[in-house]
Design a protein around this motif. Structure first.
Motif, mmCIF file in Angstrom:
data_model
loop_
_atom_site.group_PDB
_atom_site.id
_atom_site.type_symbol
_atom_site.label_atom_id
_atom_site.label_comp_id
_atom_site.label_asym_id
_atom_site.label_seq_id
_atom_site.Cartn_x
_atom_site.Cartn_y
_atom_site.Cartn_z
ATOM 1 N N ILE A 151 9.010 11.214 -0.884
ATOM 2 C CA ILE A 151 9.908 10.111 -0.785
ATOM 3 C C ILE A 151 10.035 10.314 0.878
ATOM 4 O O ILE A 151 10.329 9.206 1.582
ATOM 5 C CB ILE A 151 11.062 10.406 -1.486
ATOM 6 C CG1 ILE A 151 10.886 9.713 -2.946
ATOM 7 C CG2 ILE A 151 12.294 9.416 -0.932
ATOM 8 C CD1 ILE A 151 12.228 10.253 -3.883
ATOM 9 N N VAL A 152 10.320 11.546 1.220
ATOM 10 C CA VAL A 152 10.330 11.403 2.723
ATOM 11 C C VAL A 152 9.435 11.076 3.686
ATOM 12 O O VAL A 152 9.651 10.038 4.804
ATOM 13 C CB VAL A 152 10.641 12.862 3.212
ATOM 14 C CG1 VAL A 152 10.839 13.118 4.750
ATOM 15 C CG2 VAL A 152 12.146 13.392 2.483
ATOM 16 N N GLN A 153 8.114 11.147 3.261
ATOM 17 C CA GLN A 153 6.773 10.742 3.946
ATOM 18 C C GLN A 153 6.966 8.950 3.881
ATOM 19 O O GLN A 153 6.513 8.315 4.952
ATOM 20 C CB GLN A 153 5.747 11.329 3.385
ATOM 21 C CG GLN A 153 4.602 11.410 4.481
ATOM 22 C CD GLN A 153 3.804 10.035 4.601
ATOM 23 O OE1 GLN A 153 3.762 9.442 3.475
ATOM 24 N NE2 GLN A 153 3.112 9.539 5.454
ATOM 25 N N ALA A 210 1.099 -1.306 0.178
ATOM 26 C CA ALA A 210 0.010 0.091 0.025
ATOM 27 C C ALA A 210 0.861 1.253 0.016
ATOM 28 O O ALA A 210 0.449 2.203 -0.888
ATOM 29 C CB ALA A 210 -0.933 -0.009 1.290
ATOM 30 N N VAL A 211 1.975 1.086 0.838
ATOM 31 C CA VAL A 211 2.876 2.282 0.826
ATOM 32 C C VAL A 211 3.543 2.657 -0.567
ATOM 33 O O VAL A 211 3.495 3.742 -0.858
ATOM 34 C CB VAL A 211 4.152 2.017 1.648
ATOM 35 C CG1 VAL A 211 5.001 3.119 1.362
ATOM 36 C CG2 VAL A 211 3.580 1.969 3.245
ATOM 37 N N ALA A 212 3.849 1.386 -1.368
ATOM 38 C CA ALA A 212 4.431 1.807 -2.602
ATOM 39 C C ALA A 212 3.331 2.460 -3.814
ATOM 40 O O ALA A 212 3.680 3.216 -4.548
ATOM 41 C CB ALA A 212 4.826 0.483 -3.036
ATOM 42 N N VAL A 272 1.071 6.852 -7.279
ATOM 43 C CA VAL A 272 0.294 7.780 -7.769
ATOM 44 C C VAL A 272 0.346 9.149 -7.416
ATOM 45 O O VAL A 272 0.518 10.016 -8.059
ATOM 46 C CB VAL A 272 -1.177 7.080 -7.156
ATOM 47 C CG1 VAL A 272 -2.517 8.279 -7.502
ATOM 48 C CG2 VAL A 272 -1.523 5.736 -7.608
ATOM 49 N N ALA A 273 1.055 9.402 -5.972
ATOM 50 C CA ALA A 273 1.404 10.526 -5.779
ATOM 51 C C ALA A 273 2.407 11.378 -6.394
ATOM 52 O O ALA A 273 2.508 12.702 -7.167
ATOM 53 C CB ALA A 273 1.800 10.925 -4.241
ATOM 54 N N TRP A 274 3.360 10.377 -7.084
ATOM 55 C CA TRP A 274 4.568 10.973 -7.655
ATOM 56 C C TRP A 274 3.860 11.568 -9.176
ATOM 57 O O TRP A 274 4.411 12.178 -9.582
ATOM 58 C CB TRP A 274 5.374 9.616 -7.966
ATOM 59 C CG TRP A 274 6.786 9.908 -8.609
ATOM 60 C CD1 TRP A 274 6.959 10.212 -9.957
ATOM 61 C CD2 TRP A 274 8.052 9.778 -7.905
ATOM 62 N NE1 TRP A 274 8.280 10.295 -10.233
ATOM 63 C CE2 TRP A 274 9.015 9.973 -9.099
ATOM 64 C CE3 TRP A 274 8.440 9.491 -6.910
ATOM 65 C CZ2 TRP A 274 10.337 10.087 -8.834
ATOM 66 C CZ3 TRP A 274 9.648 9.553 -6.727
ATOM 67 C CH2 TRP A 274 10.953 9.764 -7.587
ATOM 68 N N LEU A 275 2.825 10.707 -9.664
ATOM 69 C CA LEU A 275 2.426 11.154 -11.128
ATOM 70 C C LEU A 275 1.872 12.376 -11.374
ATOM 71 O O LEU A 275 1.427 12.924 -12.061
ATOM 72 C CB LEU A 275 1.596 10.002 -11.413
ATOM 73 C CG LEU A 275 2.214 8.606 -11.799
ATOM 74 C CD1 LEU A 275 1.037 7.581 -12.171
ATOM 75 C CD2 LEU A 275 3.311 8.769 -12.990
ATOM 76 N N SER A 297 -11.416 2.180 -0.030
ATOM 77 C CA SER A 297 -11.838 3.382 0.824
ATOM 78 C C SER A 297 -10.435 3.886 1.352
ATOM 79 O O SER A 297 -10.075 4.863 1.654
ATOM 80 C CB SER A 297 -12.857 3.005 1.634
ATOM 81 O OG SER A 297 -13.178 4.049 2.330
ATOM 82 N N VAL A 298 -9.932 2.752 2.139
ATOM 83 C CA VAL A 298 -8.759 3.123 3.070
ATOM 84 C C VAL A 298 -7.479 3.590 2.283
ATOM 85 O O VAL A 298 -6.944 4.535 2.563
ATOM 86 C CB VAL A 298 -8.188 1.907 3.710
ATOM 87 C CG1 VAL A 298 -7.223 2.232 4.860
ATOM 88 C CG2 VAL A 298 -9.493 1.516 4.719
ATOM 89 N N TYR A 299 -7.401 2.973 0.969
ATOM 90 C CA TYR A 299 -6.444 3.594 -0.052
ATOM 91 C C TYR A 299 -6.574 4.745 -0.467
ATOM 92 O O TYR A 299 -5.647 5.676 -0.395
ATOM 93 C CB TYR A 299 -6.212 2.439 -1.040
ATOM 94 C CG TYR A 299 -5.209 3.046 -2.019
ATOM 95 C CD1 TYR A 299 -3.860 2.860 -1.980
ATOM 96 C CD2 TYR A 299 -5.705 3.617 -3.404
ATOM 97 C CE1 TYR A 299 -2.914 3.506 -2.769
ATOM 98 C CE2 TYR A 299 -4.666 4.033 -4.127
ATOM 99 C CZ TYR A 299 -3.403 4.010 -4.043
ATOM 100 O OH TYR A 299 -2.741 4.489 -5.030
#
Length: 489
Positions: free
Chosen positions: A345-347, A143-145, A150-153, A301-303
């Motif tokens: 990346i830090v988070q 899930a972290v990956a 998606v955030a990276w994009l 939903s959690v994701y």
């Protein structure tokens, strides 16, 4: 570079890509409606009885009052730092820095803690539906990956993903409610949940603790100021729509599940099967297939909440780096996707470390990683909301009298009082959230004042030792500001 367009500056986020609808999706997805309904609402019913729907409505009304003052101040805050920037503008830079560190702690606690819920739900669903036994730390790290990817994009990609997931999770809840109403509930529909005896029950204080937690992240509309189209209009509009939708939707869904079991029987049913109440309701009134689908959609939903909170954290981090309060390299954006990828990346690294610690110690992902890590985050956000409400009053009455309308000032005062009371109620009822011992609860709640004290000490040090950095607190434009001879705290 001279001549570059604003949205292509080296360290600028992607400009003008979020409209009102996208902002609403980001906020509501962070709240994870299906998760807070299926996973938490049964506990609210157990604690507060059939008046629980009114608790969600009351929390929404309080936050709407807060939003009146909050959004009035929006056009005068240029930073993407949300609460941090508002508190700095209203209460001064020392309090602004305190708010910044409290926000980082709170949002990270919320986001990372929910990996425990994701892992627990996904593990149970994989075992029940597919017969697979996957260790929870593996699920959490996957899930972290996926969140990082998606955030990276970029935020526009994230908004589309969140939009799809939110429609699906809201749709399954509405399907359950329609099924219950179509069949007339367990013994006919009634409005007992809204009678004075139910609404003003002494146990409703505990319900408010769950209710406010269900709105976590609603203020994140202002975090996307630089990425929003016409932020002076879209941000206030999105904030009102998001809070209004959640208040009415939560109230309606909780009322409908009460009808599914009957007002006289639902408290016993919820106490006997807190985790399965909603799944039993949809299985009974719609069909077993719908219960399986709800199990799967709880995971998505959690994701969605994970992704939305991750985006909020990285915008806070970006704003602090722009203000010179964090290393400048953290504030760099991706040259192609215009996302704050280094903050991501830090988070992500922090999340991996926390998950690893809980995994190595053999802690339960739900009762420990979720409940223990989330609790200081929930308390911290409510404290931030209270400080922001106070900051709006000070800003309108002292800092910028010209923009403070009587309605905005009154809303700020009212929300300051209401949120202070809500914070007290939440802390007093924190055992309902943690299911832990009194000692553990004291430690968890103490993280918030400890963060405030440490941040205050650092702010004082900055004021004395690094005045050029101190004066930039809450500015959010990344520019160099002259240091006044007498710096105001």
């Amino acid at each position: 570079m001279a001549g570059s367009s604003p949205d292509r500056e080296p360290d600028s986020l992607k400009r003008g890509v979020l409209g009102t609808g996208s902002l609403v999706l980001m906020v509501v997805a962070a709240a994870a409606p299906l998760t807070v309904m299926a996973g938490v609402a049964p506990l609210a019913i157990t604690v507060g009885g059939i008046g629980a729907p009114a608790g969600y409505l009351a929390a929404g009304i309080m936050l709407t009052v807060f939003a009146v003052a909050f959004t009035r101040m929006t056009r005068h805050v240029g930073s993407a730092g949300a609460f941090y920037a508002y508190i700095a503008k209203g209460l001064g830079k020392t309090w602004g820095f305190v708010a910044a560190l409290l926000a980082l702690m709170s949002y990270n606690a919320l986001q990372i803690g929910v990996y425990g819920l994701f892992a627990a739900q996904a593990k149970a669903t994989l075992a029940e539906v597919f017969g697979l036994d996957v260790p929870w730390p593996v699920i959490a790290l996957v899930a972290v990956a996926l969140v990082l990817l998606v955030a990276w994009l970029g935020i526009d990609v994230g908004a589309k993903v969140l939009g799809v997931l939110l429609v699906l999770e809201s749709g399954i809840l509405l399907l359950m409610a329609v099924g219950v109403l179509t069949h007339g509930g367990a013994s006919g529909l009634d409005a007992k949940s809204f009678t004075p005896s139910a609404v003003f029950s002494p146990a409703m204080g505990g319900v408010l603790a769950f209710s406010f937690a269900a709105f976590m992240g609603f203020e994140s509309t202002v975090l996307y100021r630089r990425e929003a189209r016409n932020p002076e209009r879209t941000i206030p509009r999105a904030t009102y729509i998001a809070v209004g939708f959640m208040a009415v939707f939560y109230c309606f869904i909780v009322w409908s599940v009460i009808q599914a079991f009957g007002s006289d029987q639902v408290v016993g049913a919820a106490a006997g099967d807190i985790g399965g109440l909603f799944f039993t309701a949809i299985g009974t009134y719609v069909g077993p297939w719908a219960a399986v689908l709800m199990h799967l959609l709880v995971i998505s939903s959690v994701y969605a909440a994970q992704l939305a909170f991750h985006n909020a954290i990285t915008r806070y981090t970006y704003a602090l780096a722009q203000d010179g309060l964090l290393p400048a390299w953290i504030g760099k954006v991706h040259p192609r996707y215009r996302s704050p990828y280094r903050a991501s990346i830090v988070q992500t690294a922090l999340a991996v470390v926390v998950i690893a610690v809980f995994a190595v110690t053999g802690a339960d992902p739900y009762t420990k990683l979720l409940l223990w890590v989330n609790t200081p985050g929930v308390v911290g956000i409510l404290v931030l909301q209270t400080l922001t409400a106070i900051a709006t009053v000070v800003y309108f009455l002292r800092r910028n009298k010209a923009v403070g309308t009587p309605v905005a000032v009154a809303a700020g005062i009212a929300s300051s009082v209401l949120l202070t009371v809500a914070t007290y109620v939440l802390v007093d009822s924190v055992g309902l959230l943690t299911a832990a011992s009194a000692t553990v609860n004291v430690v968890l709640v103490s993280i918030v004042p400890a963060t405030l004290l440490v941040a205050g000490a650092v702010a004082v040090w900055l004021r004395k030792r690094r005045p050029a950095t101190y004066v930039r607190i809450g500015e959010g434009d990344g520019e160099t500001h002259p240091v006044p001879e007498g710096i105001s705290a």
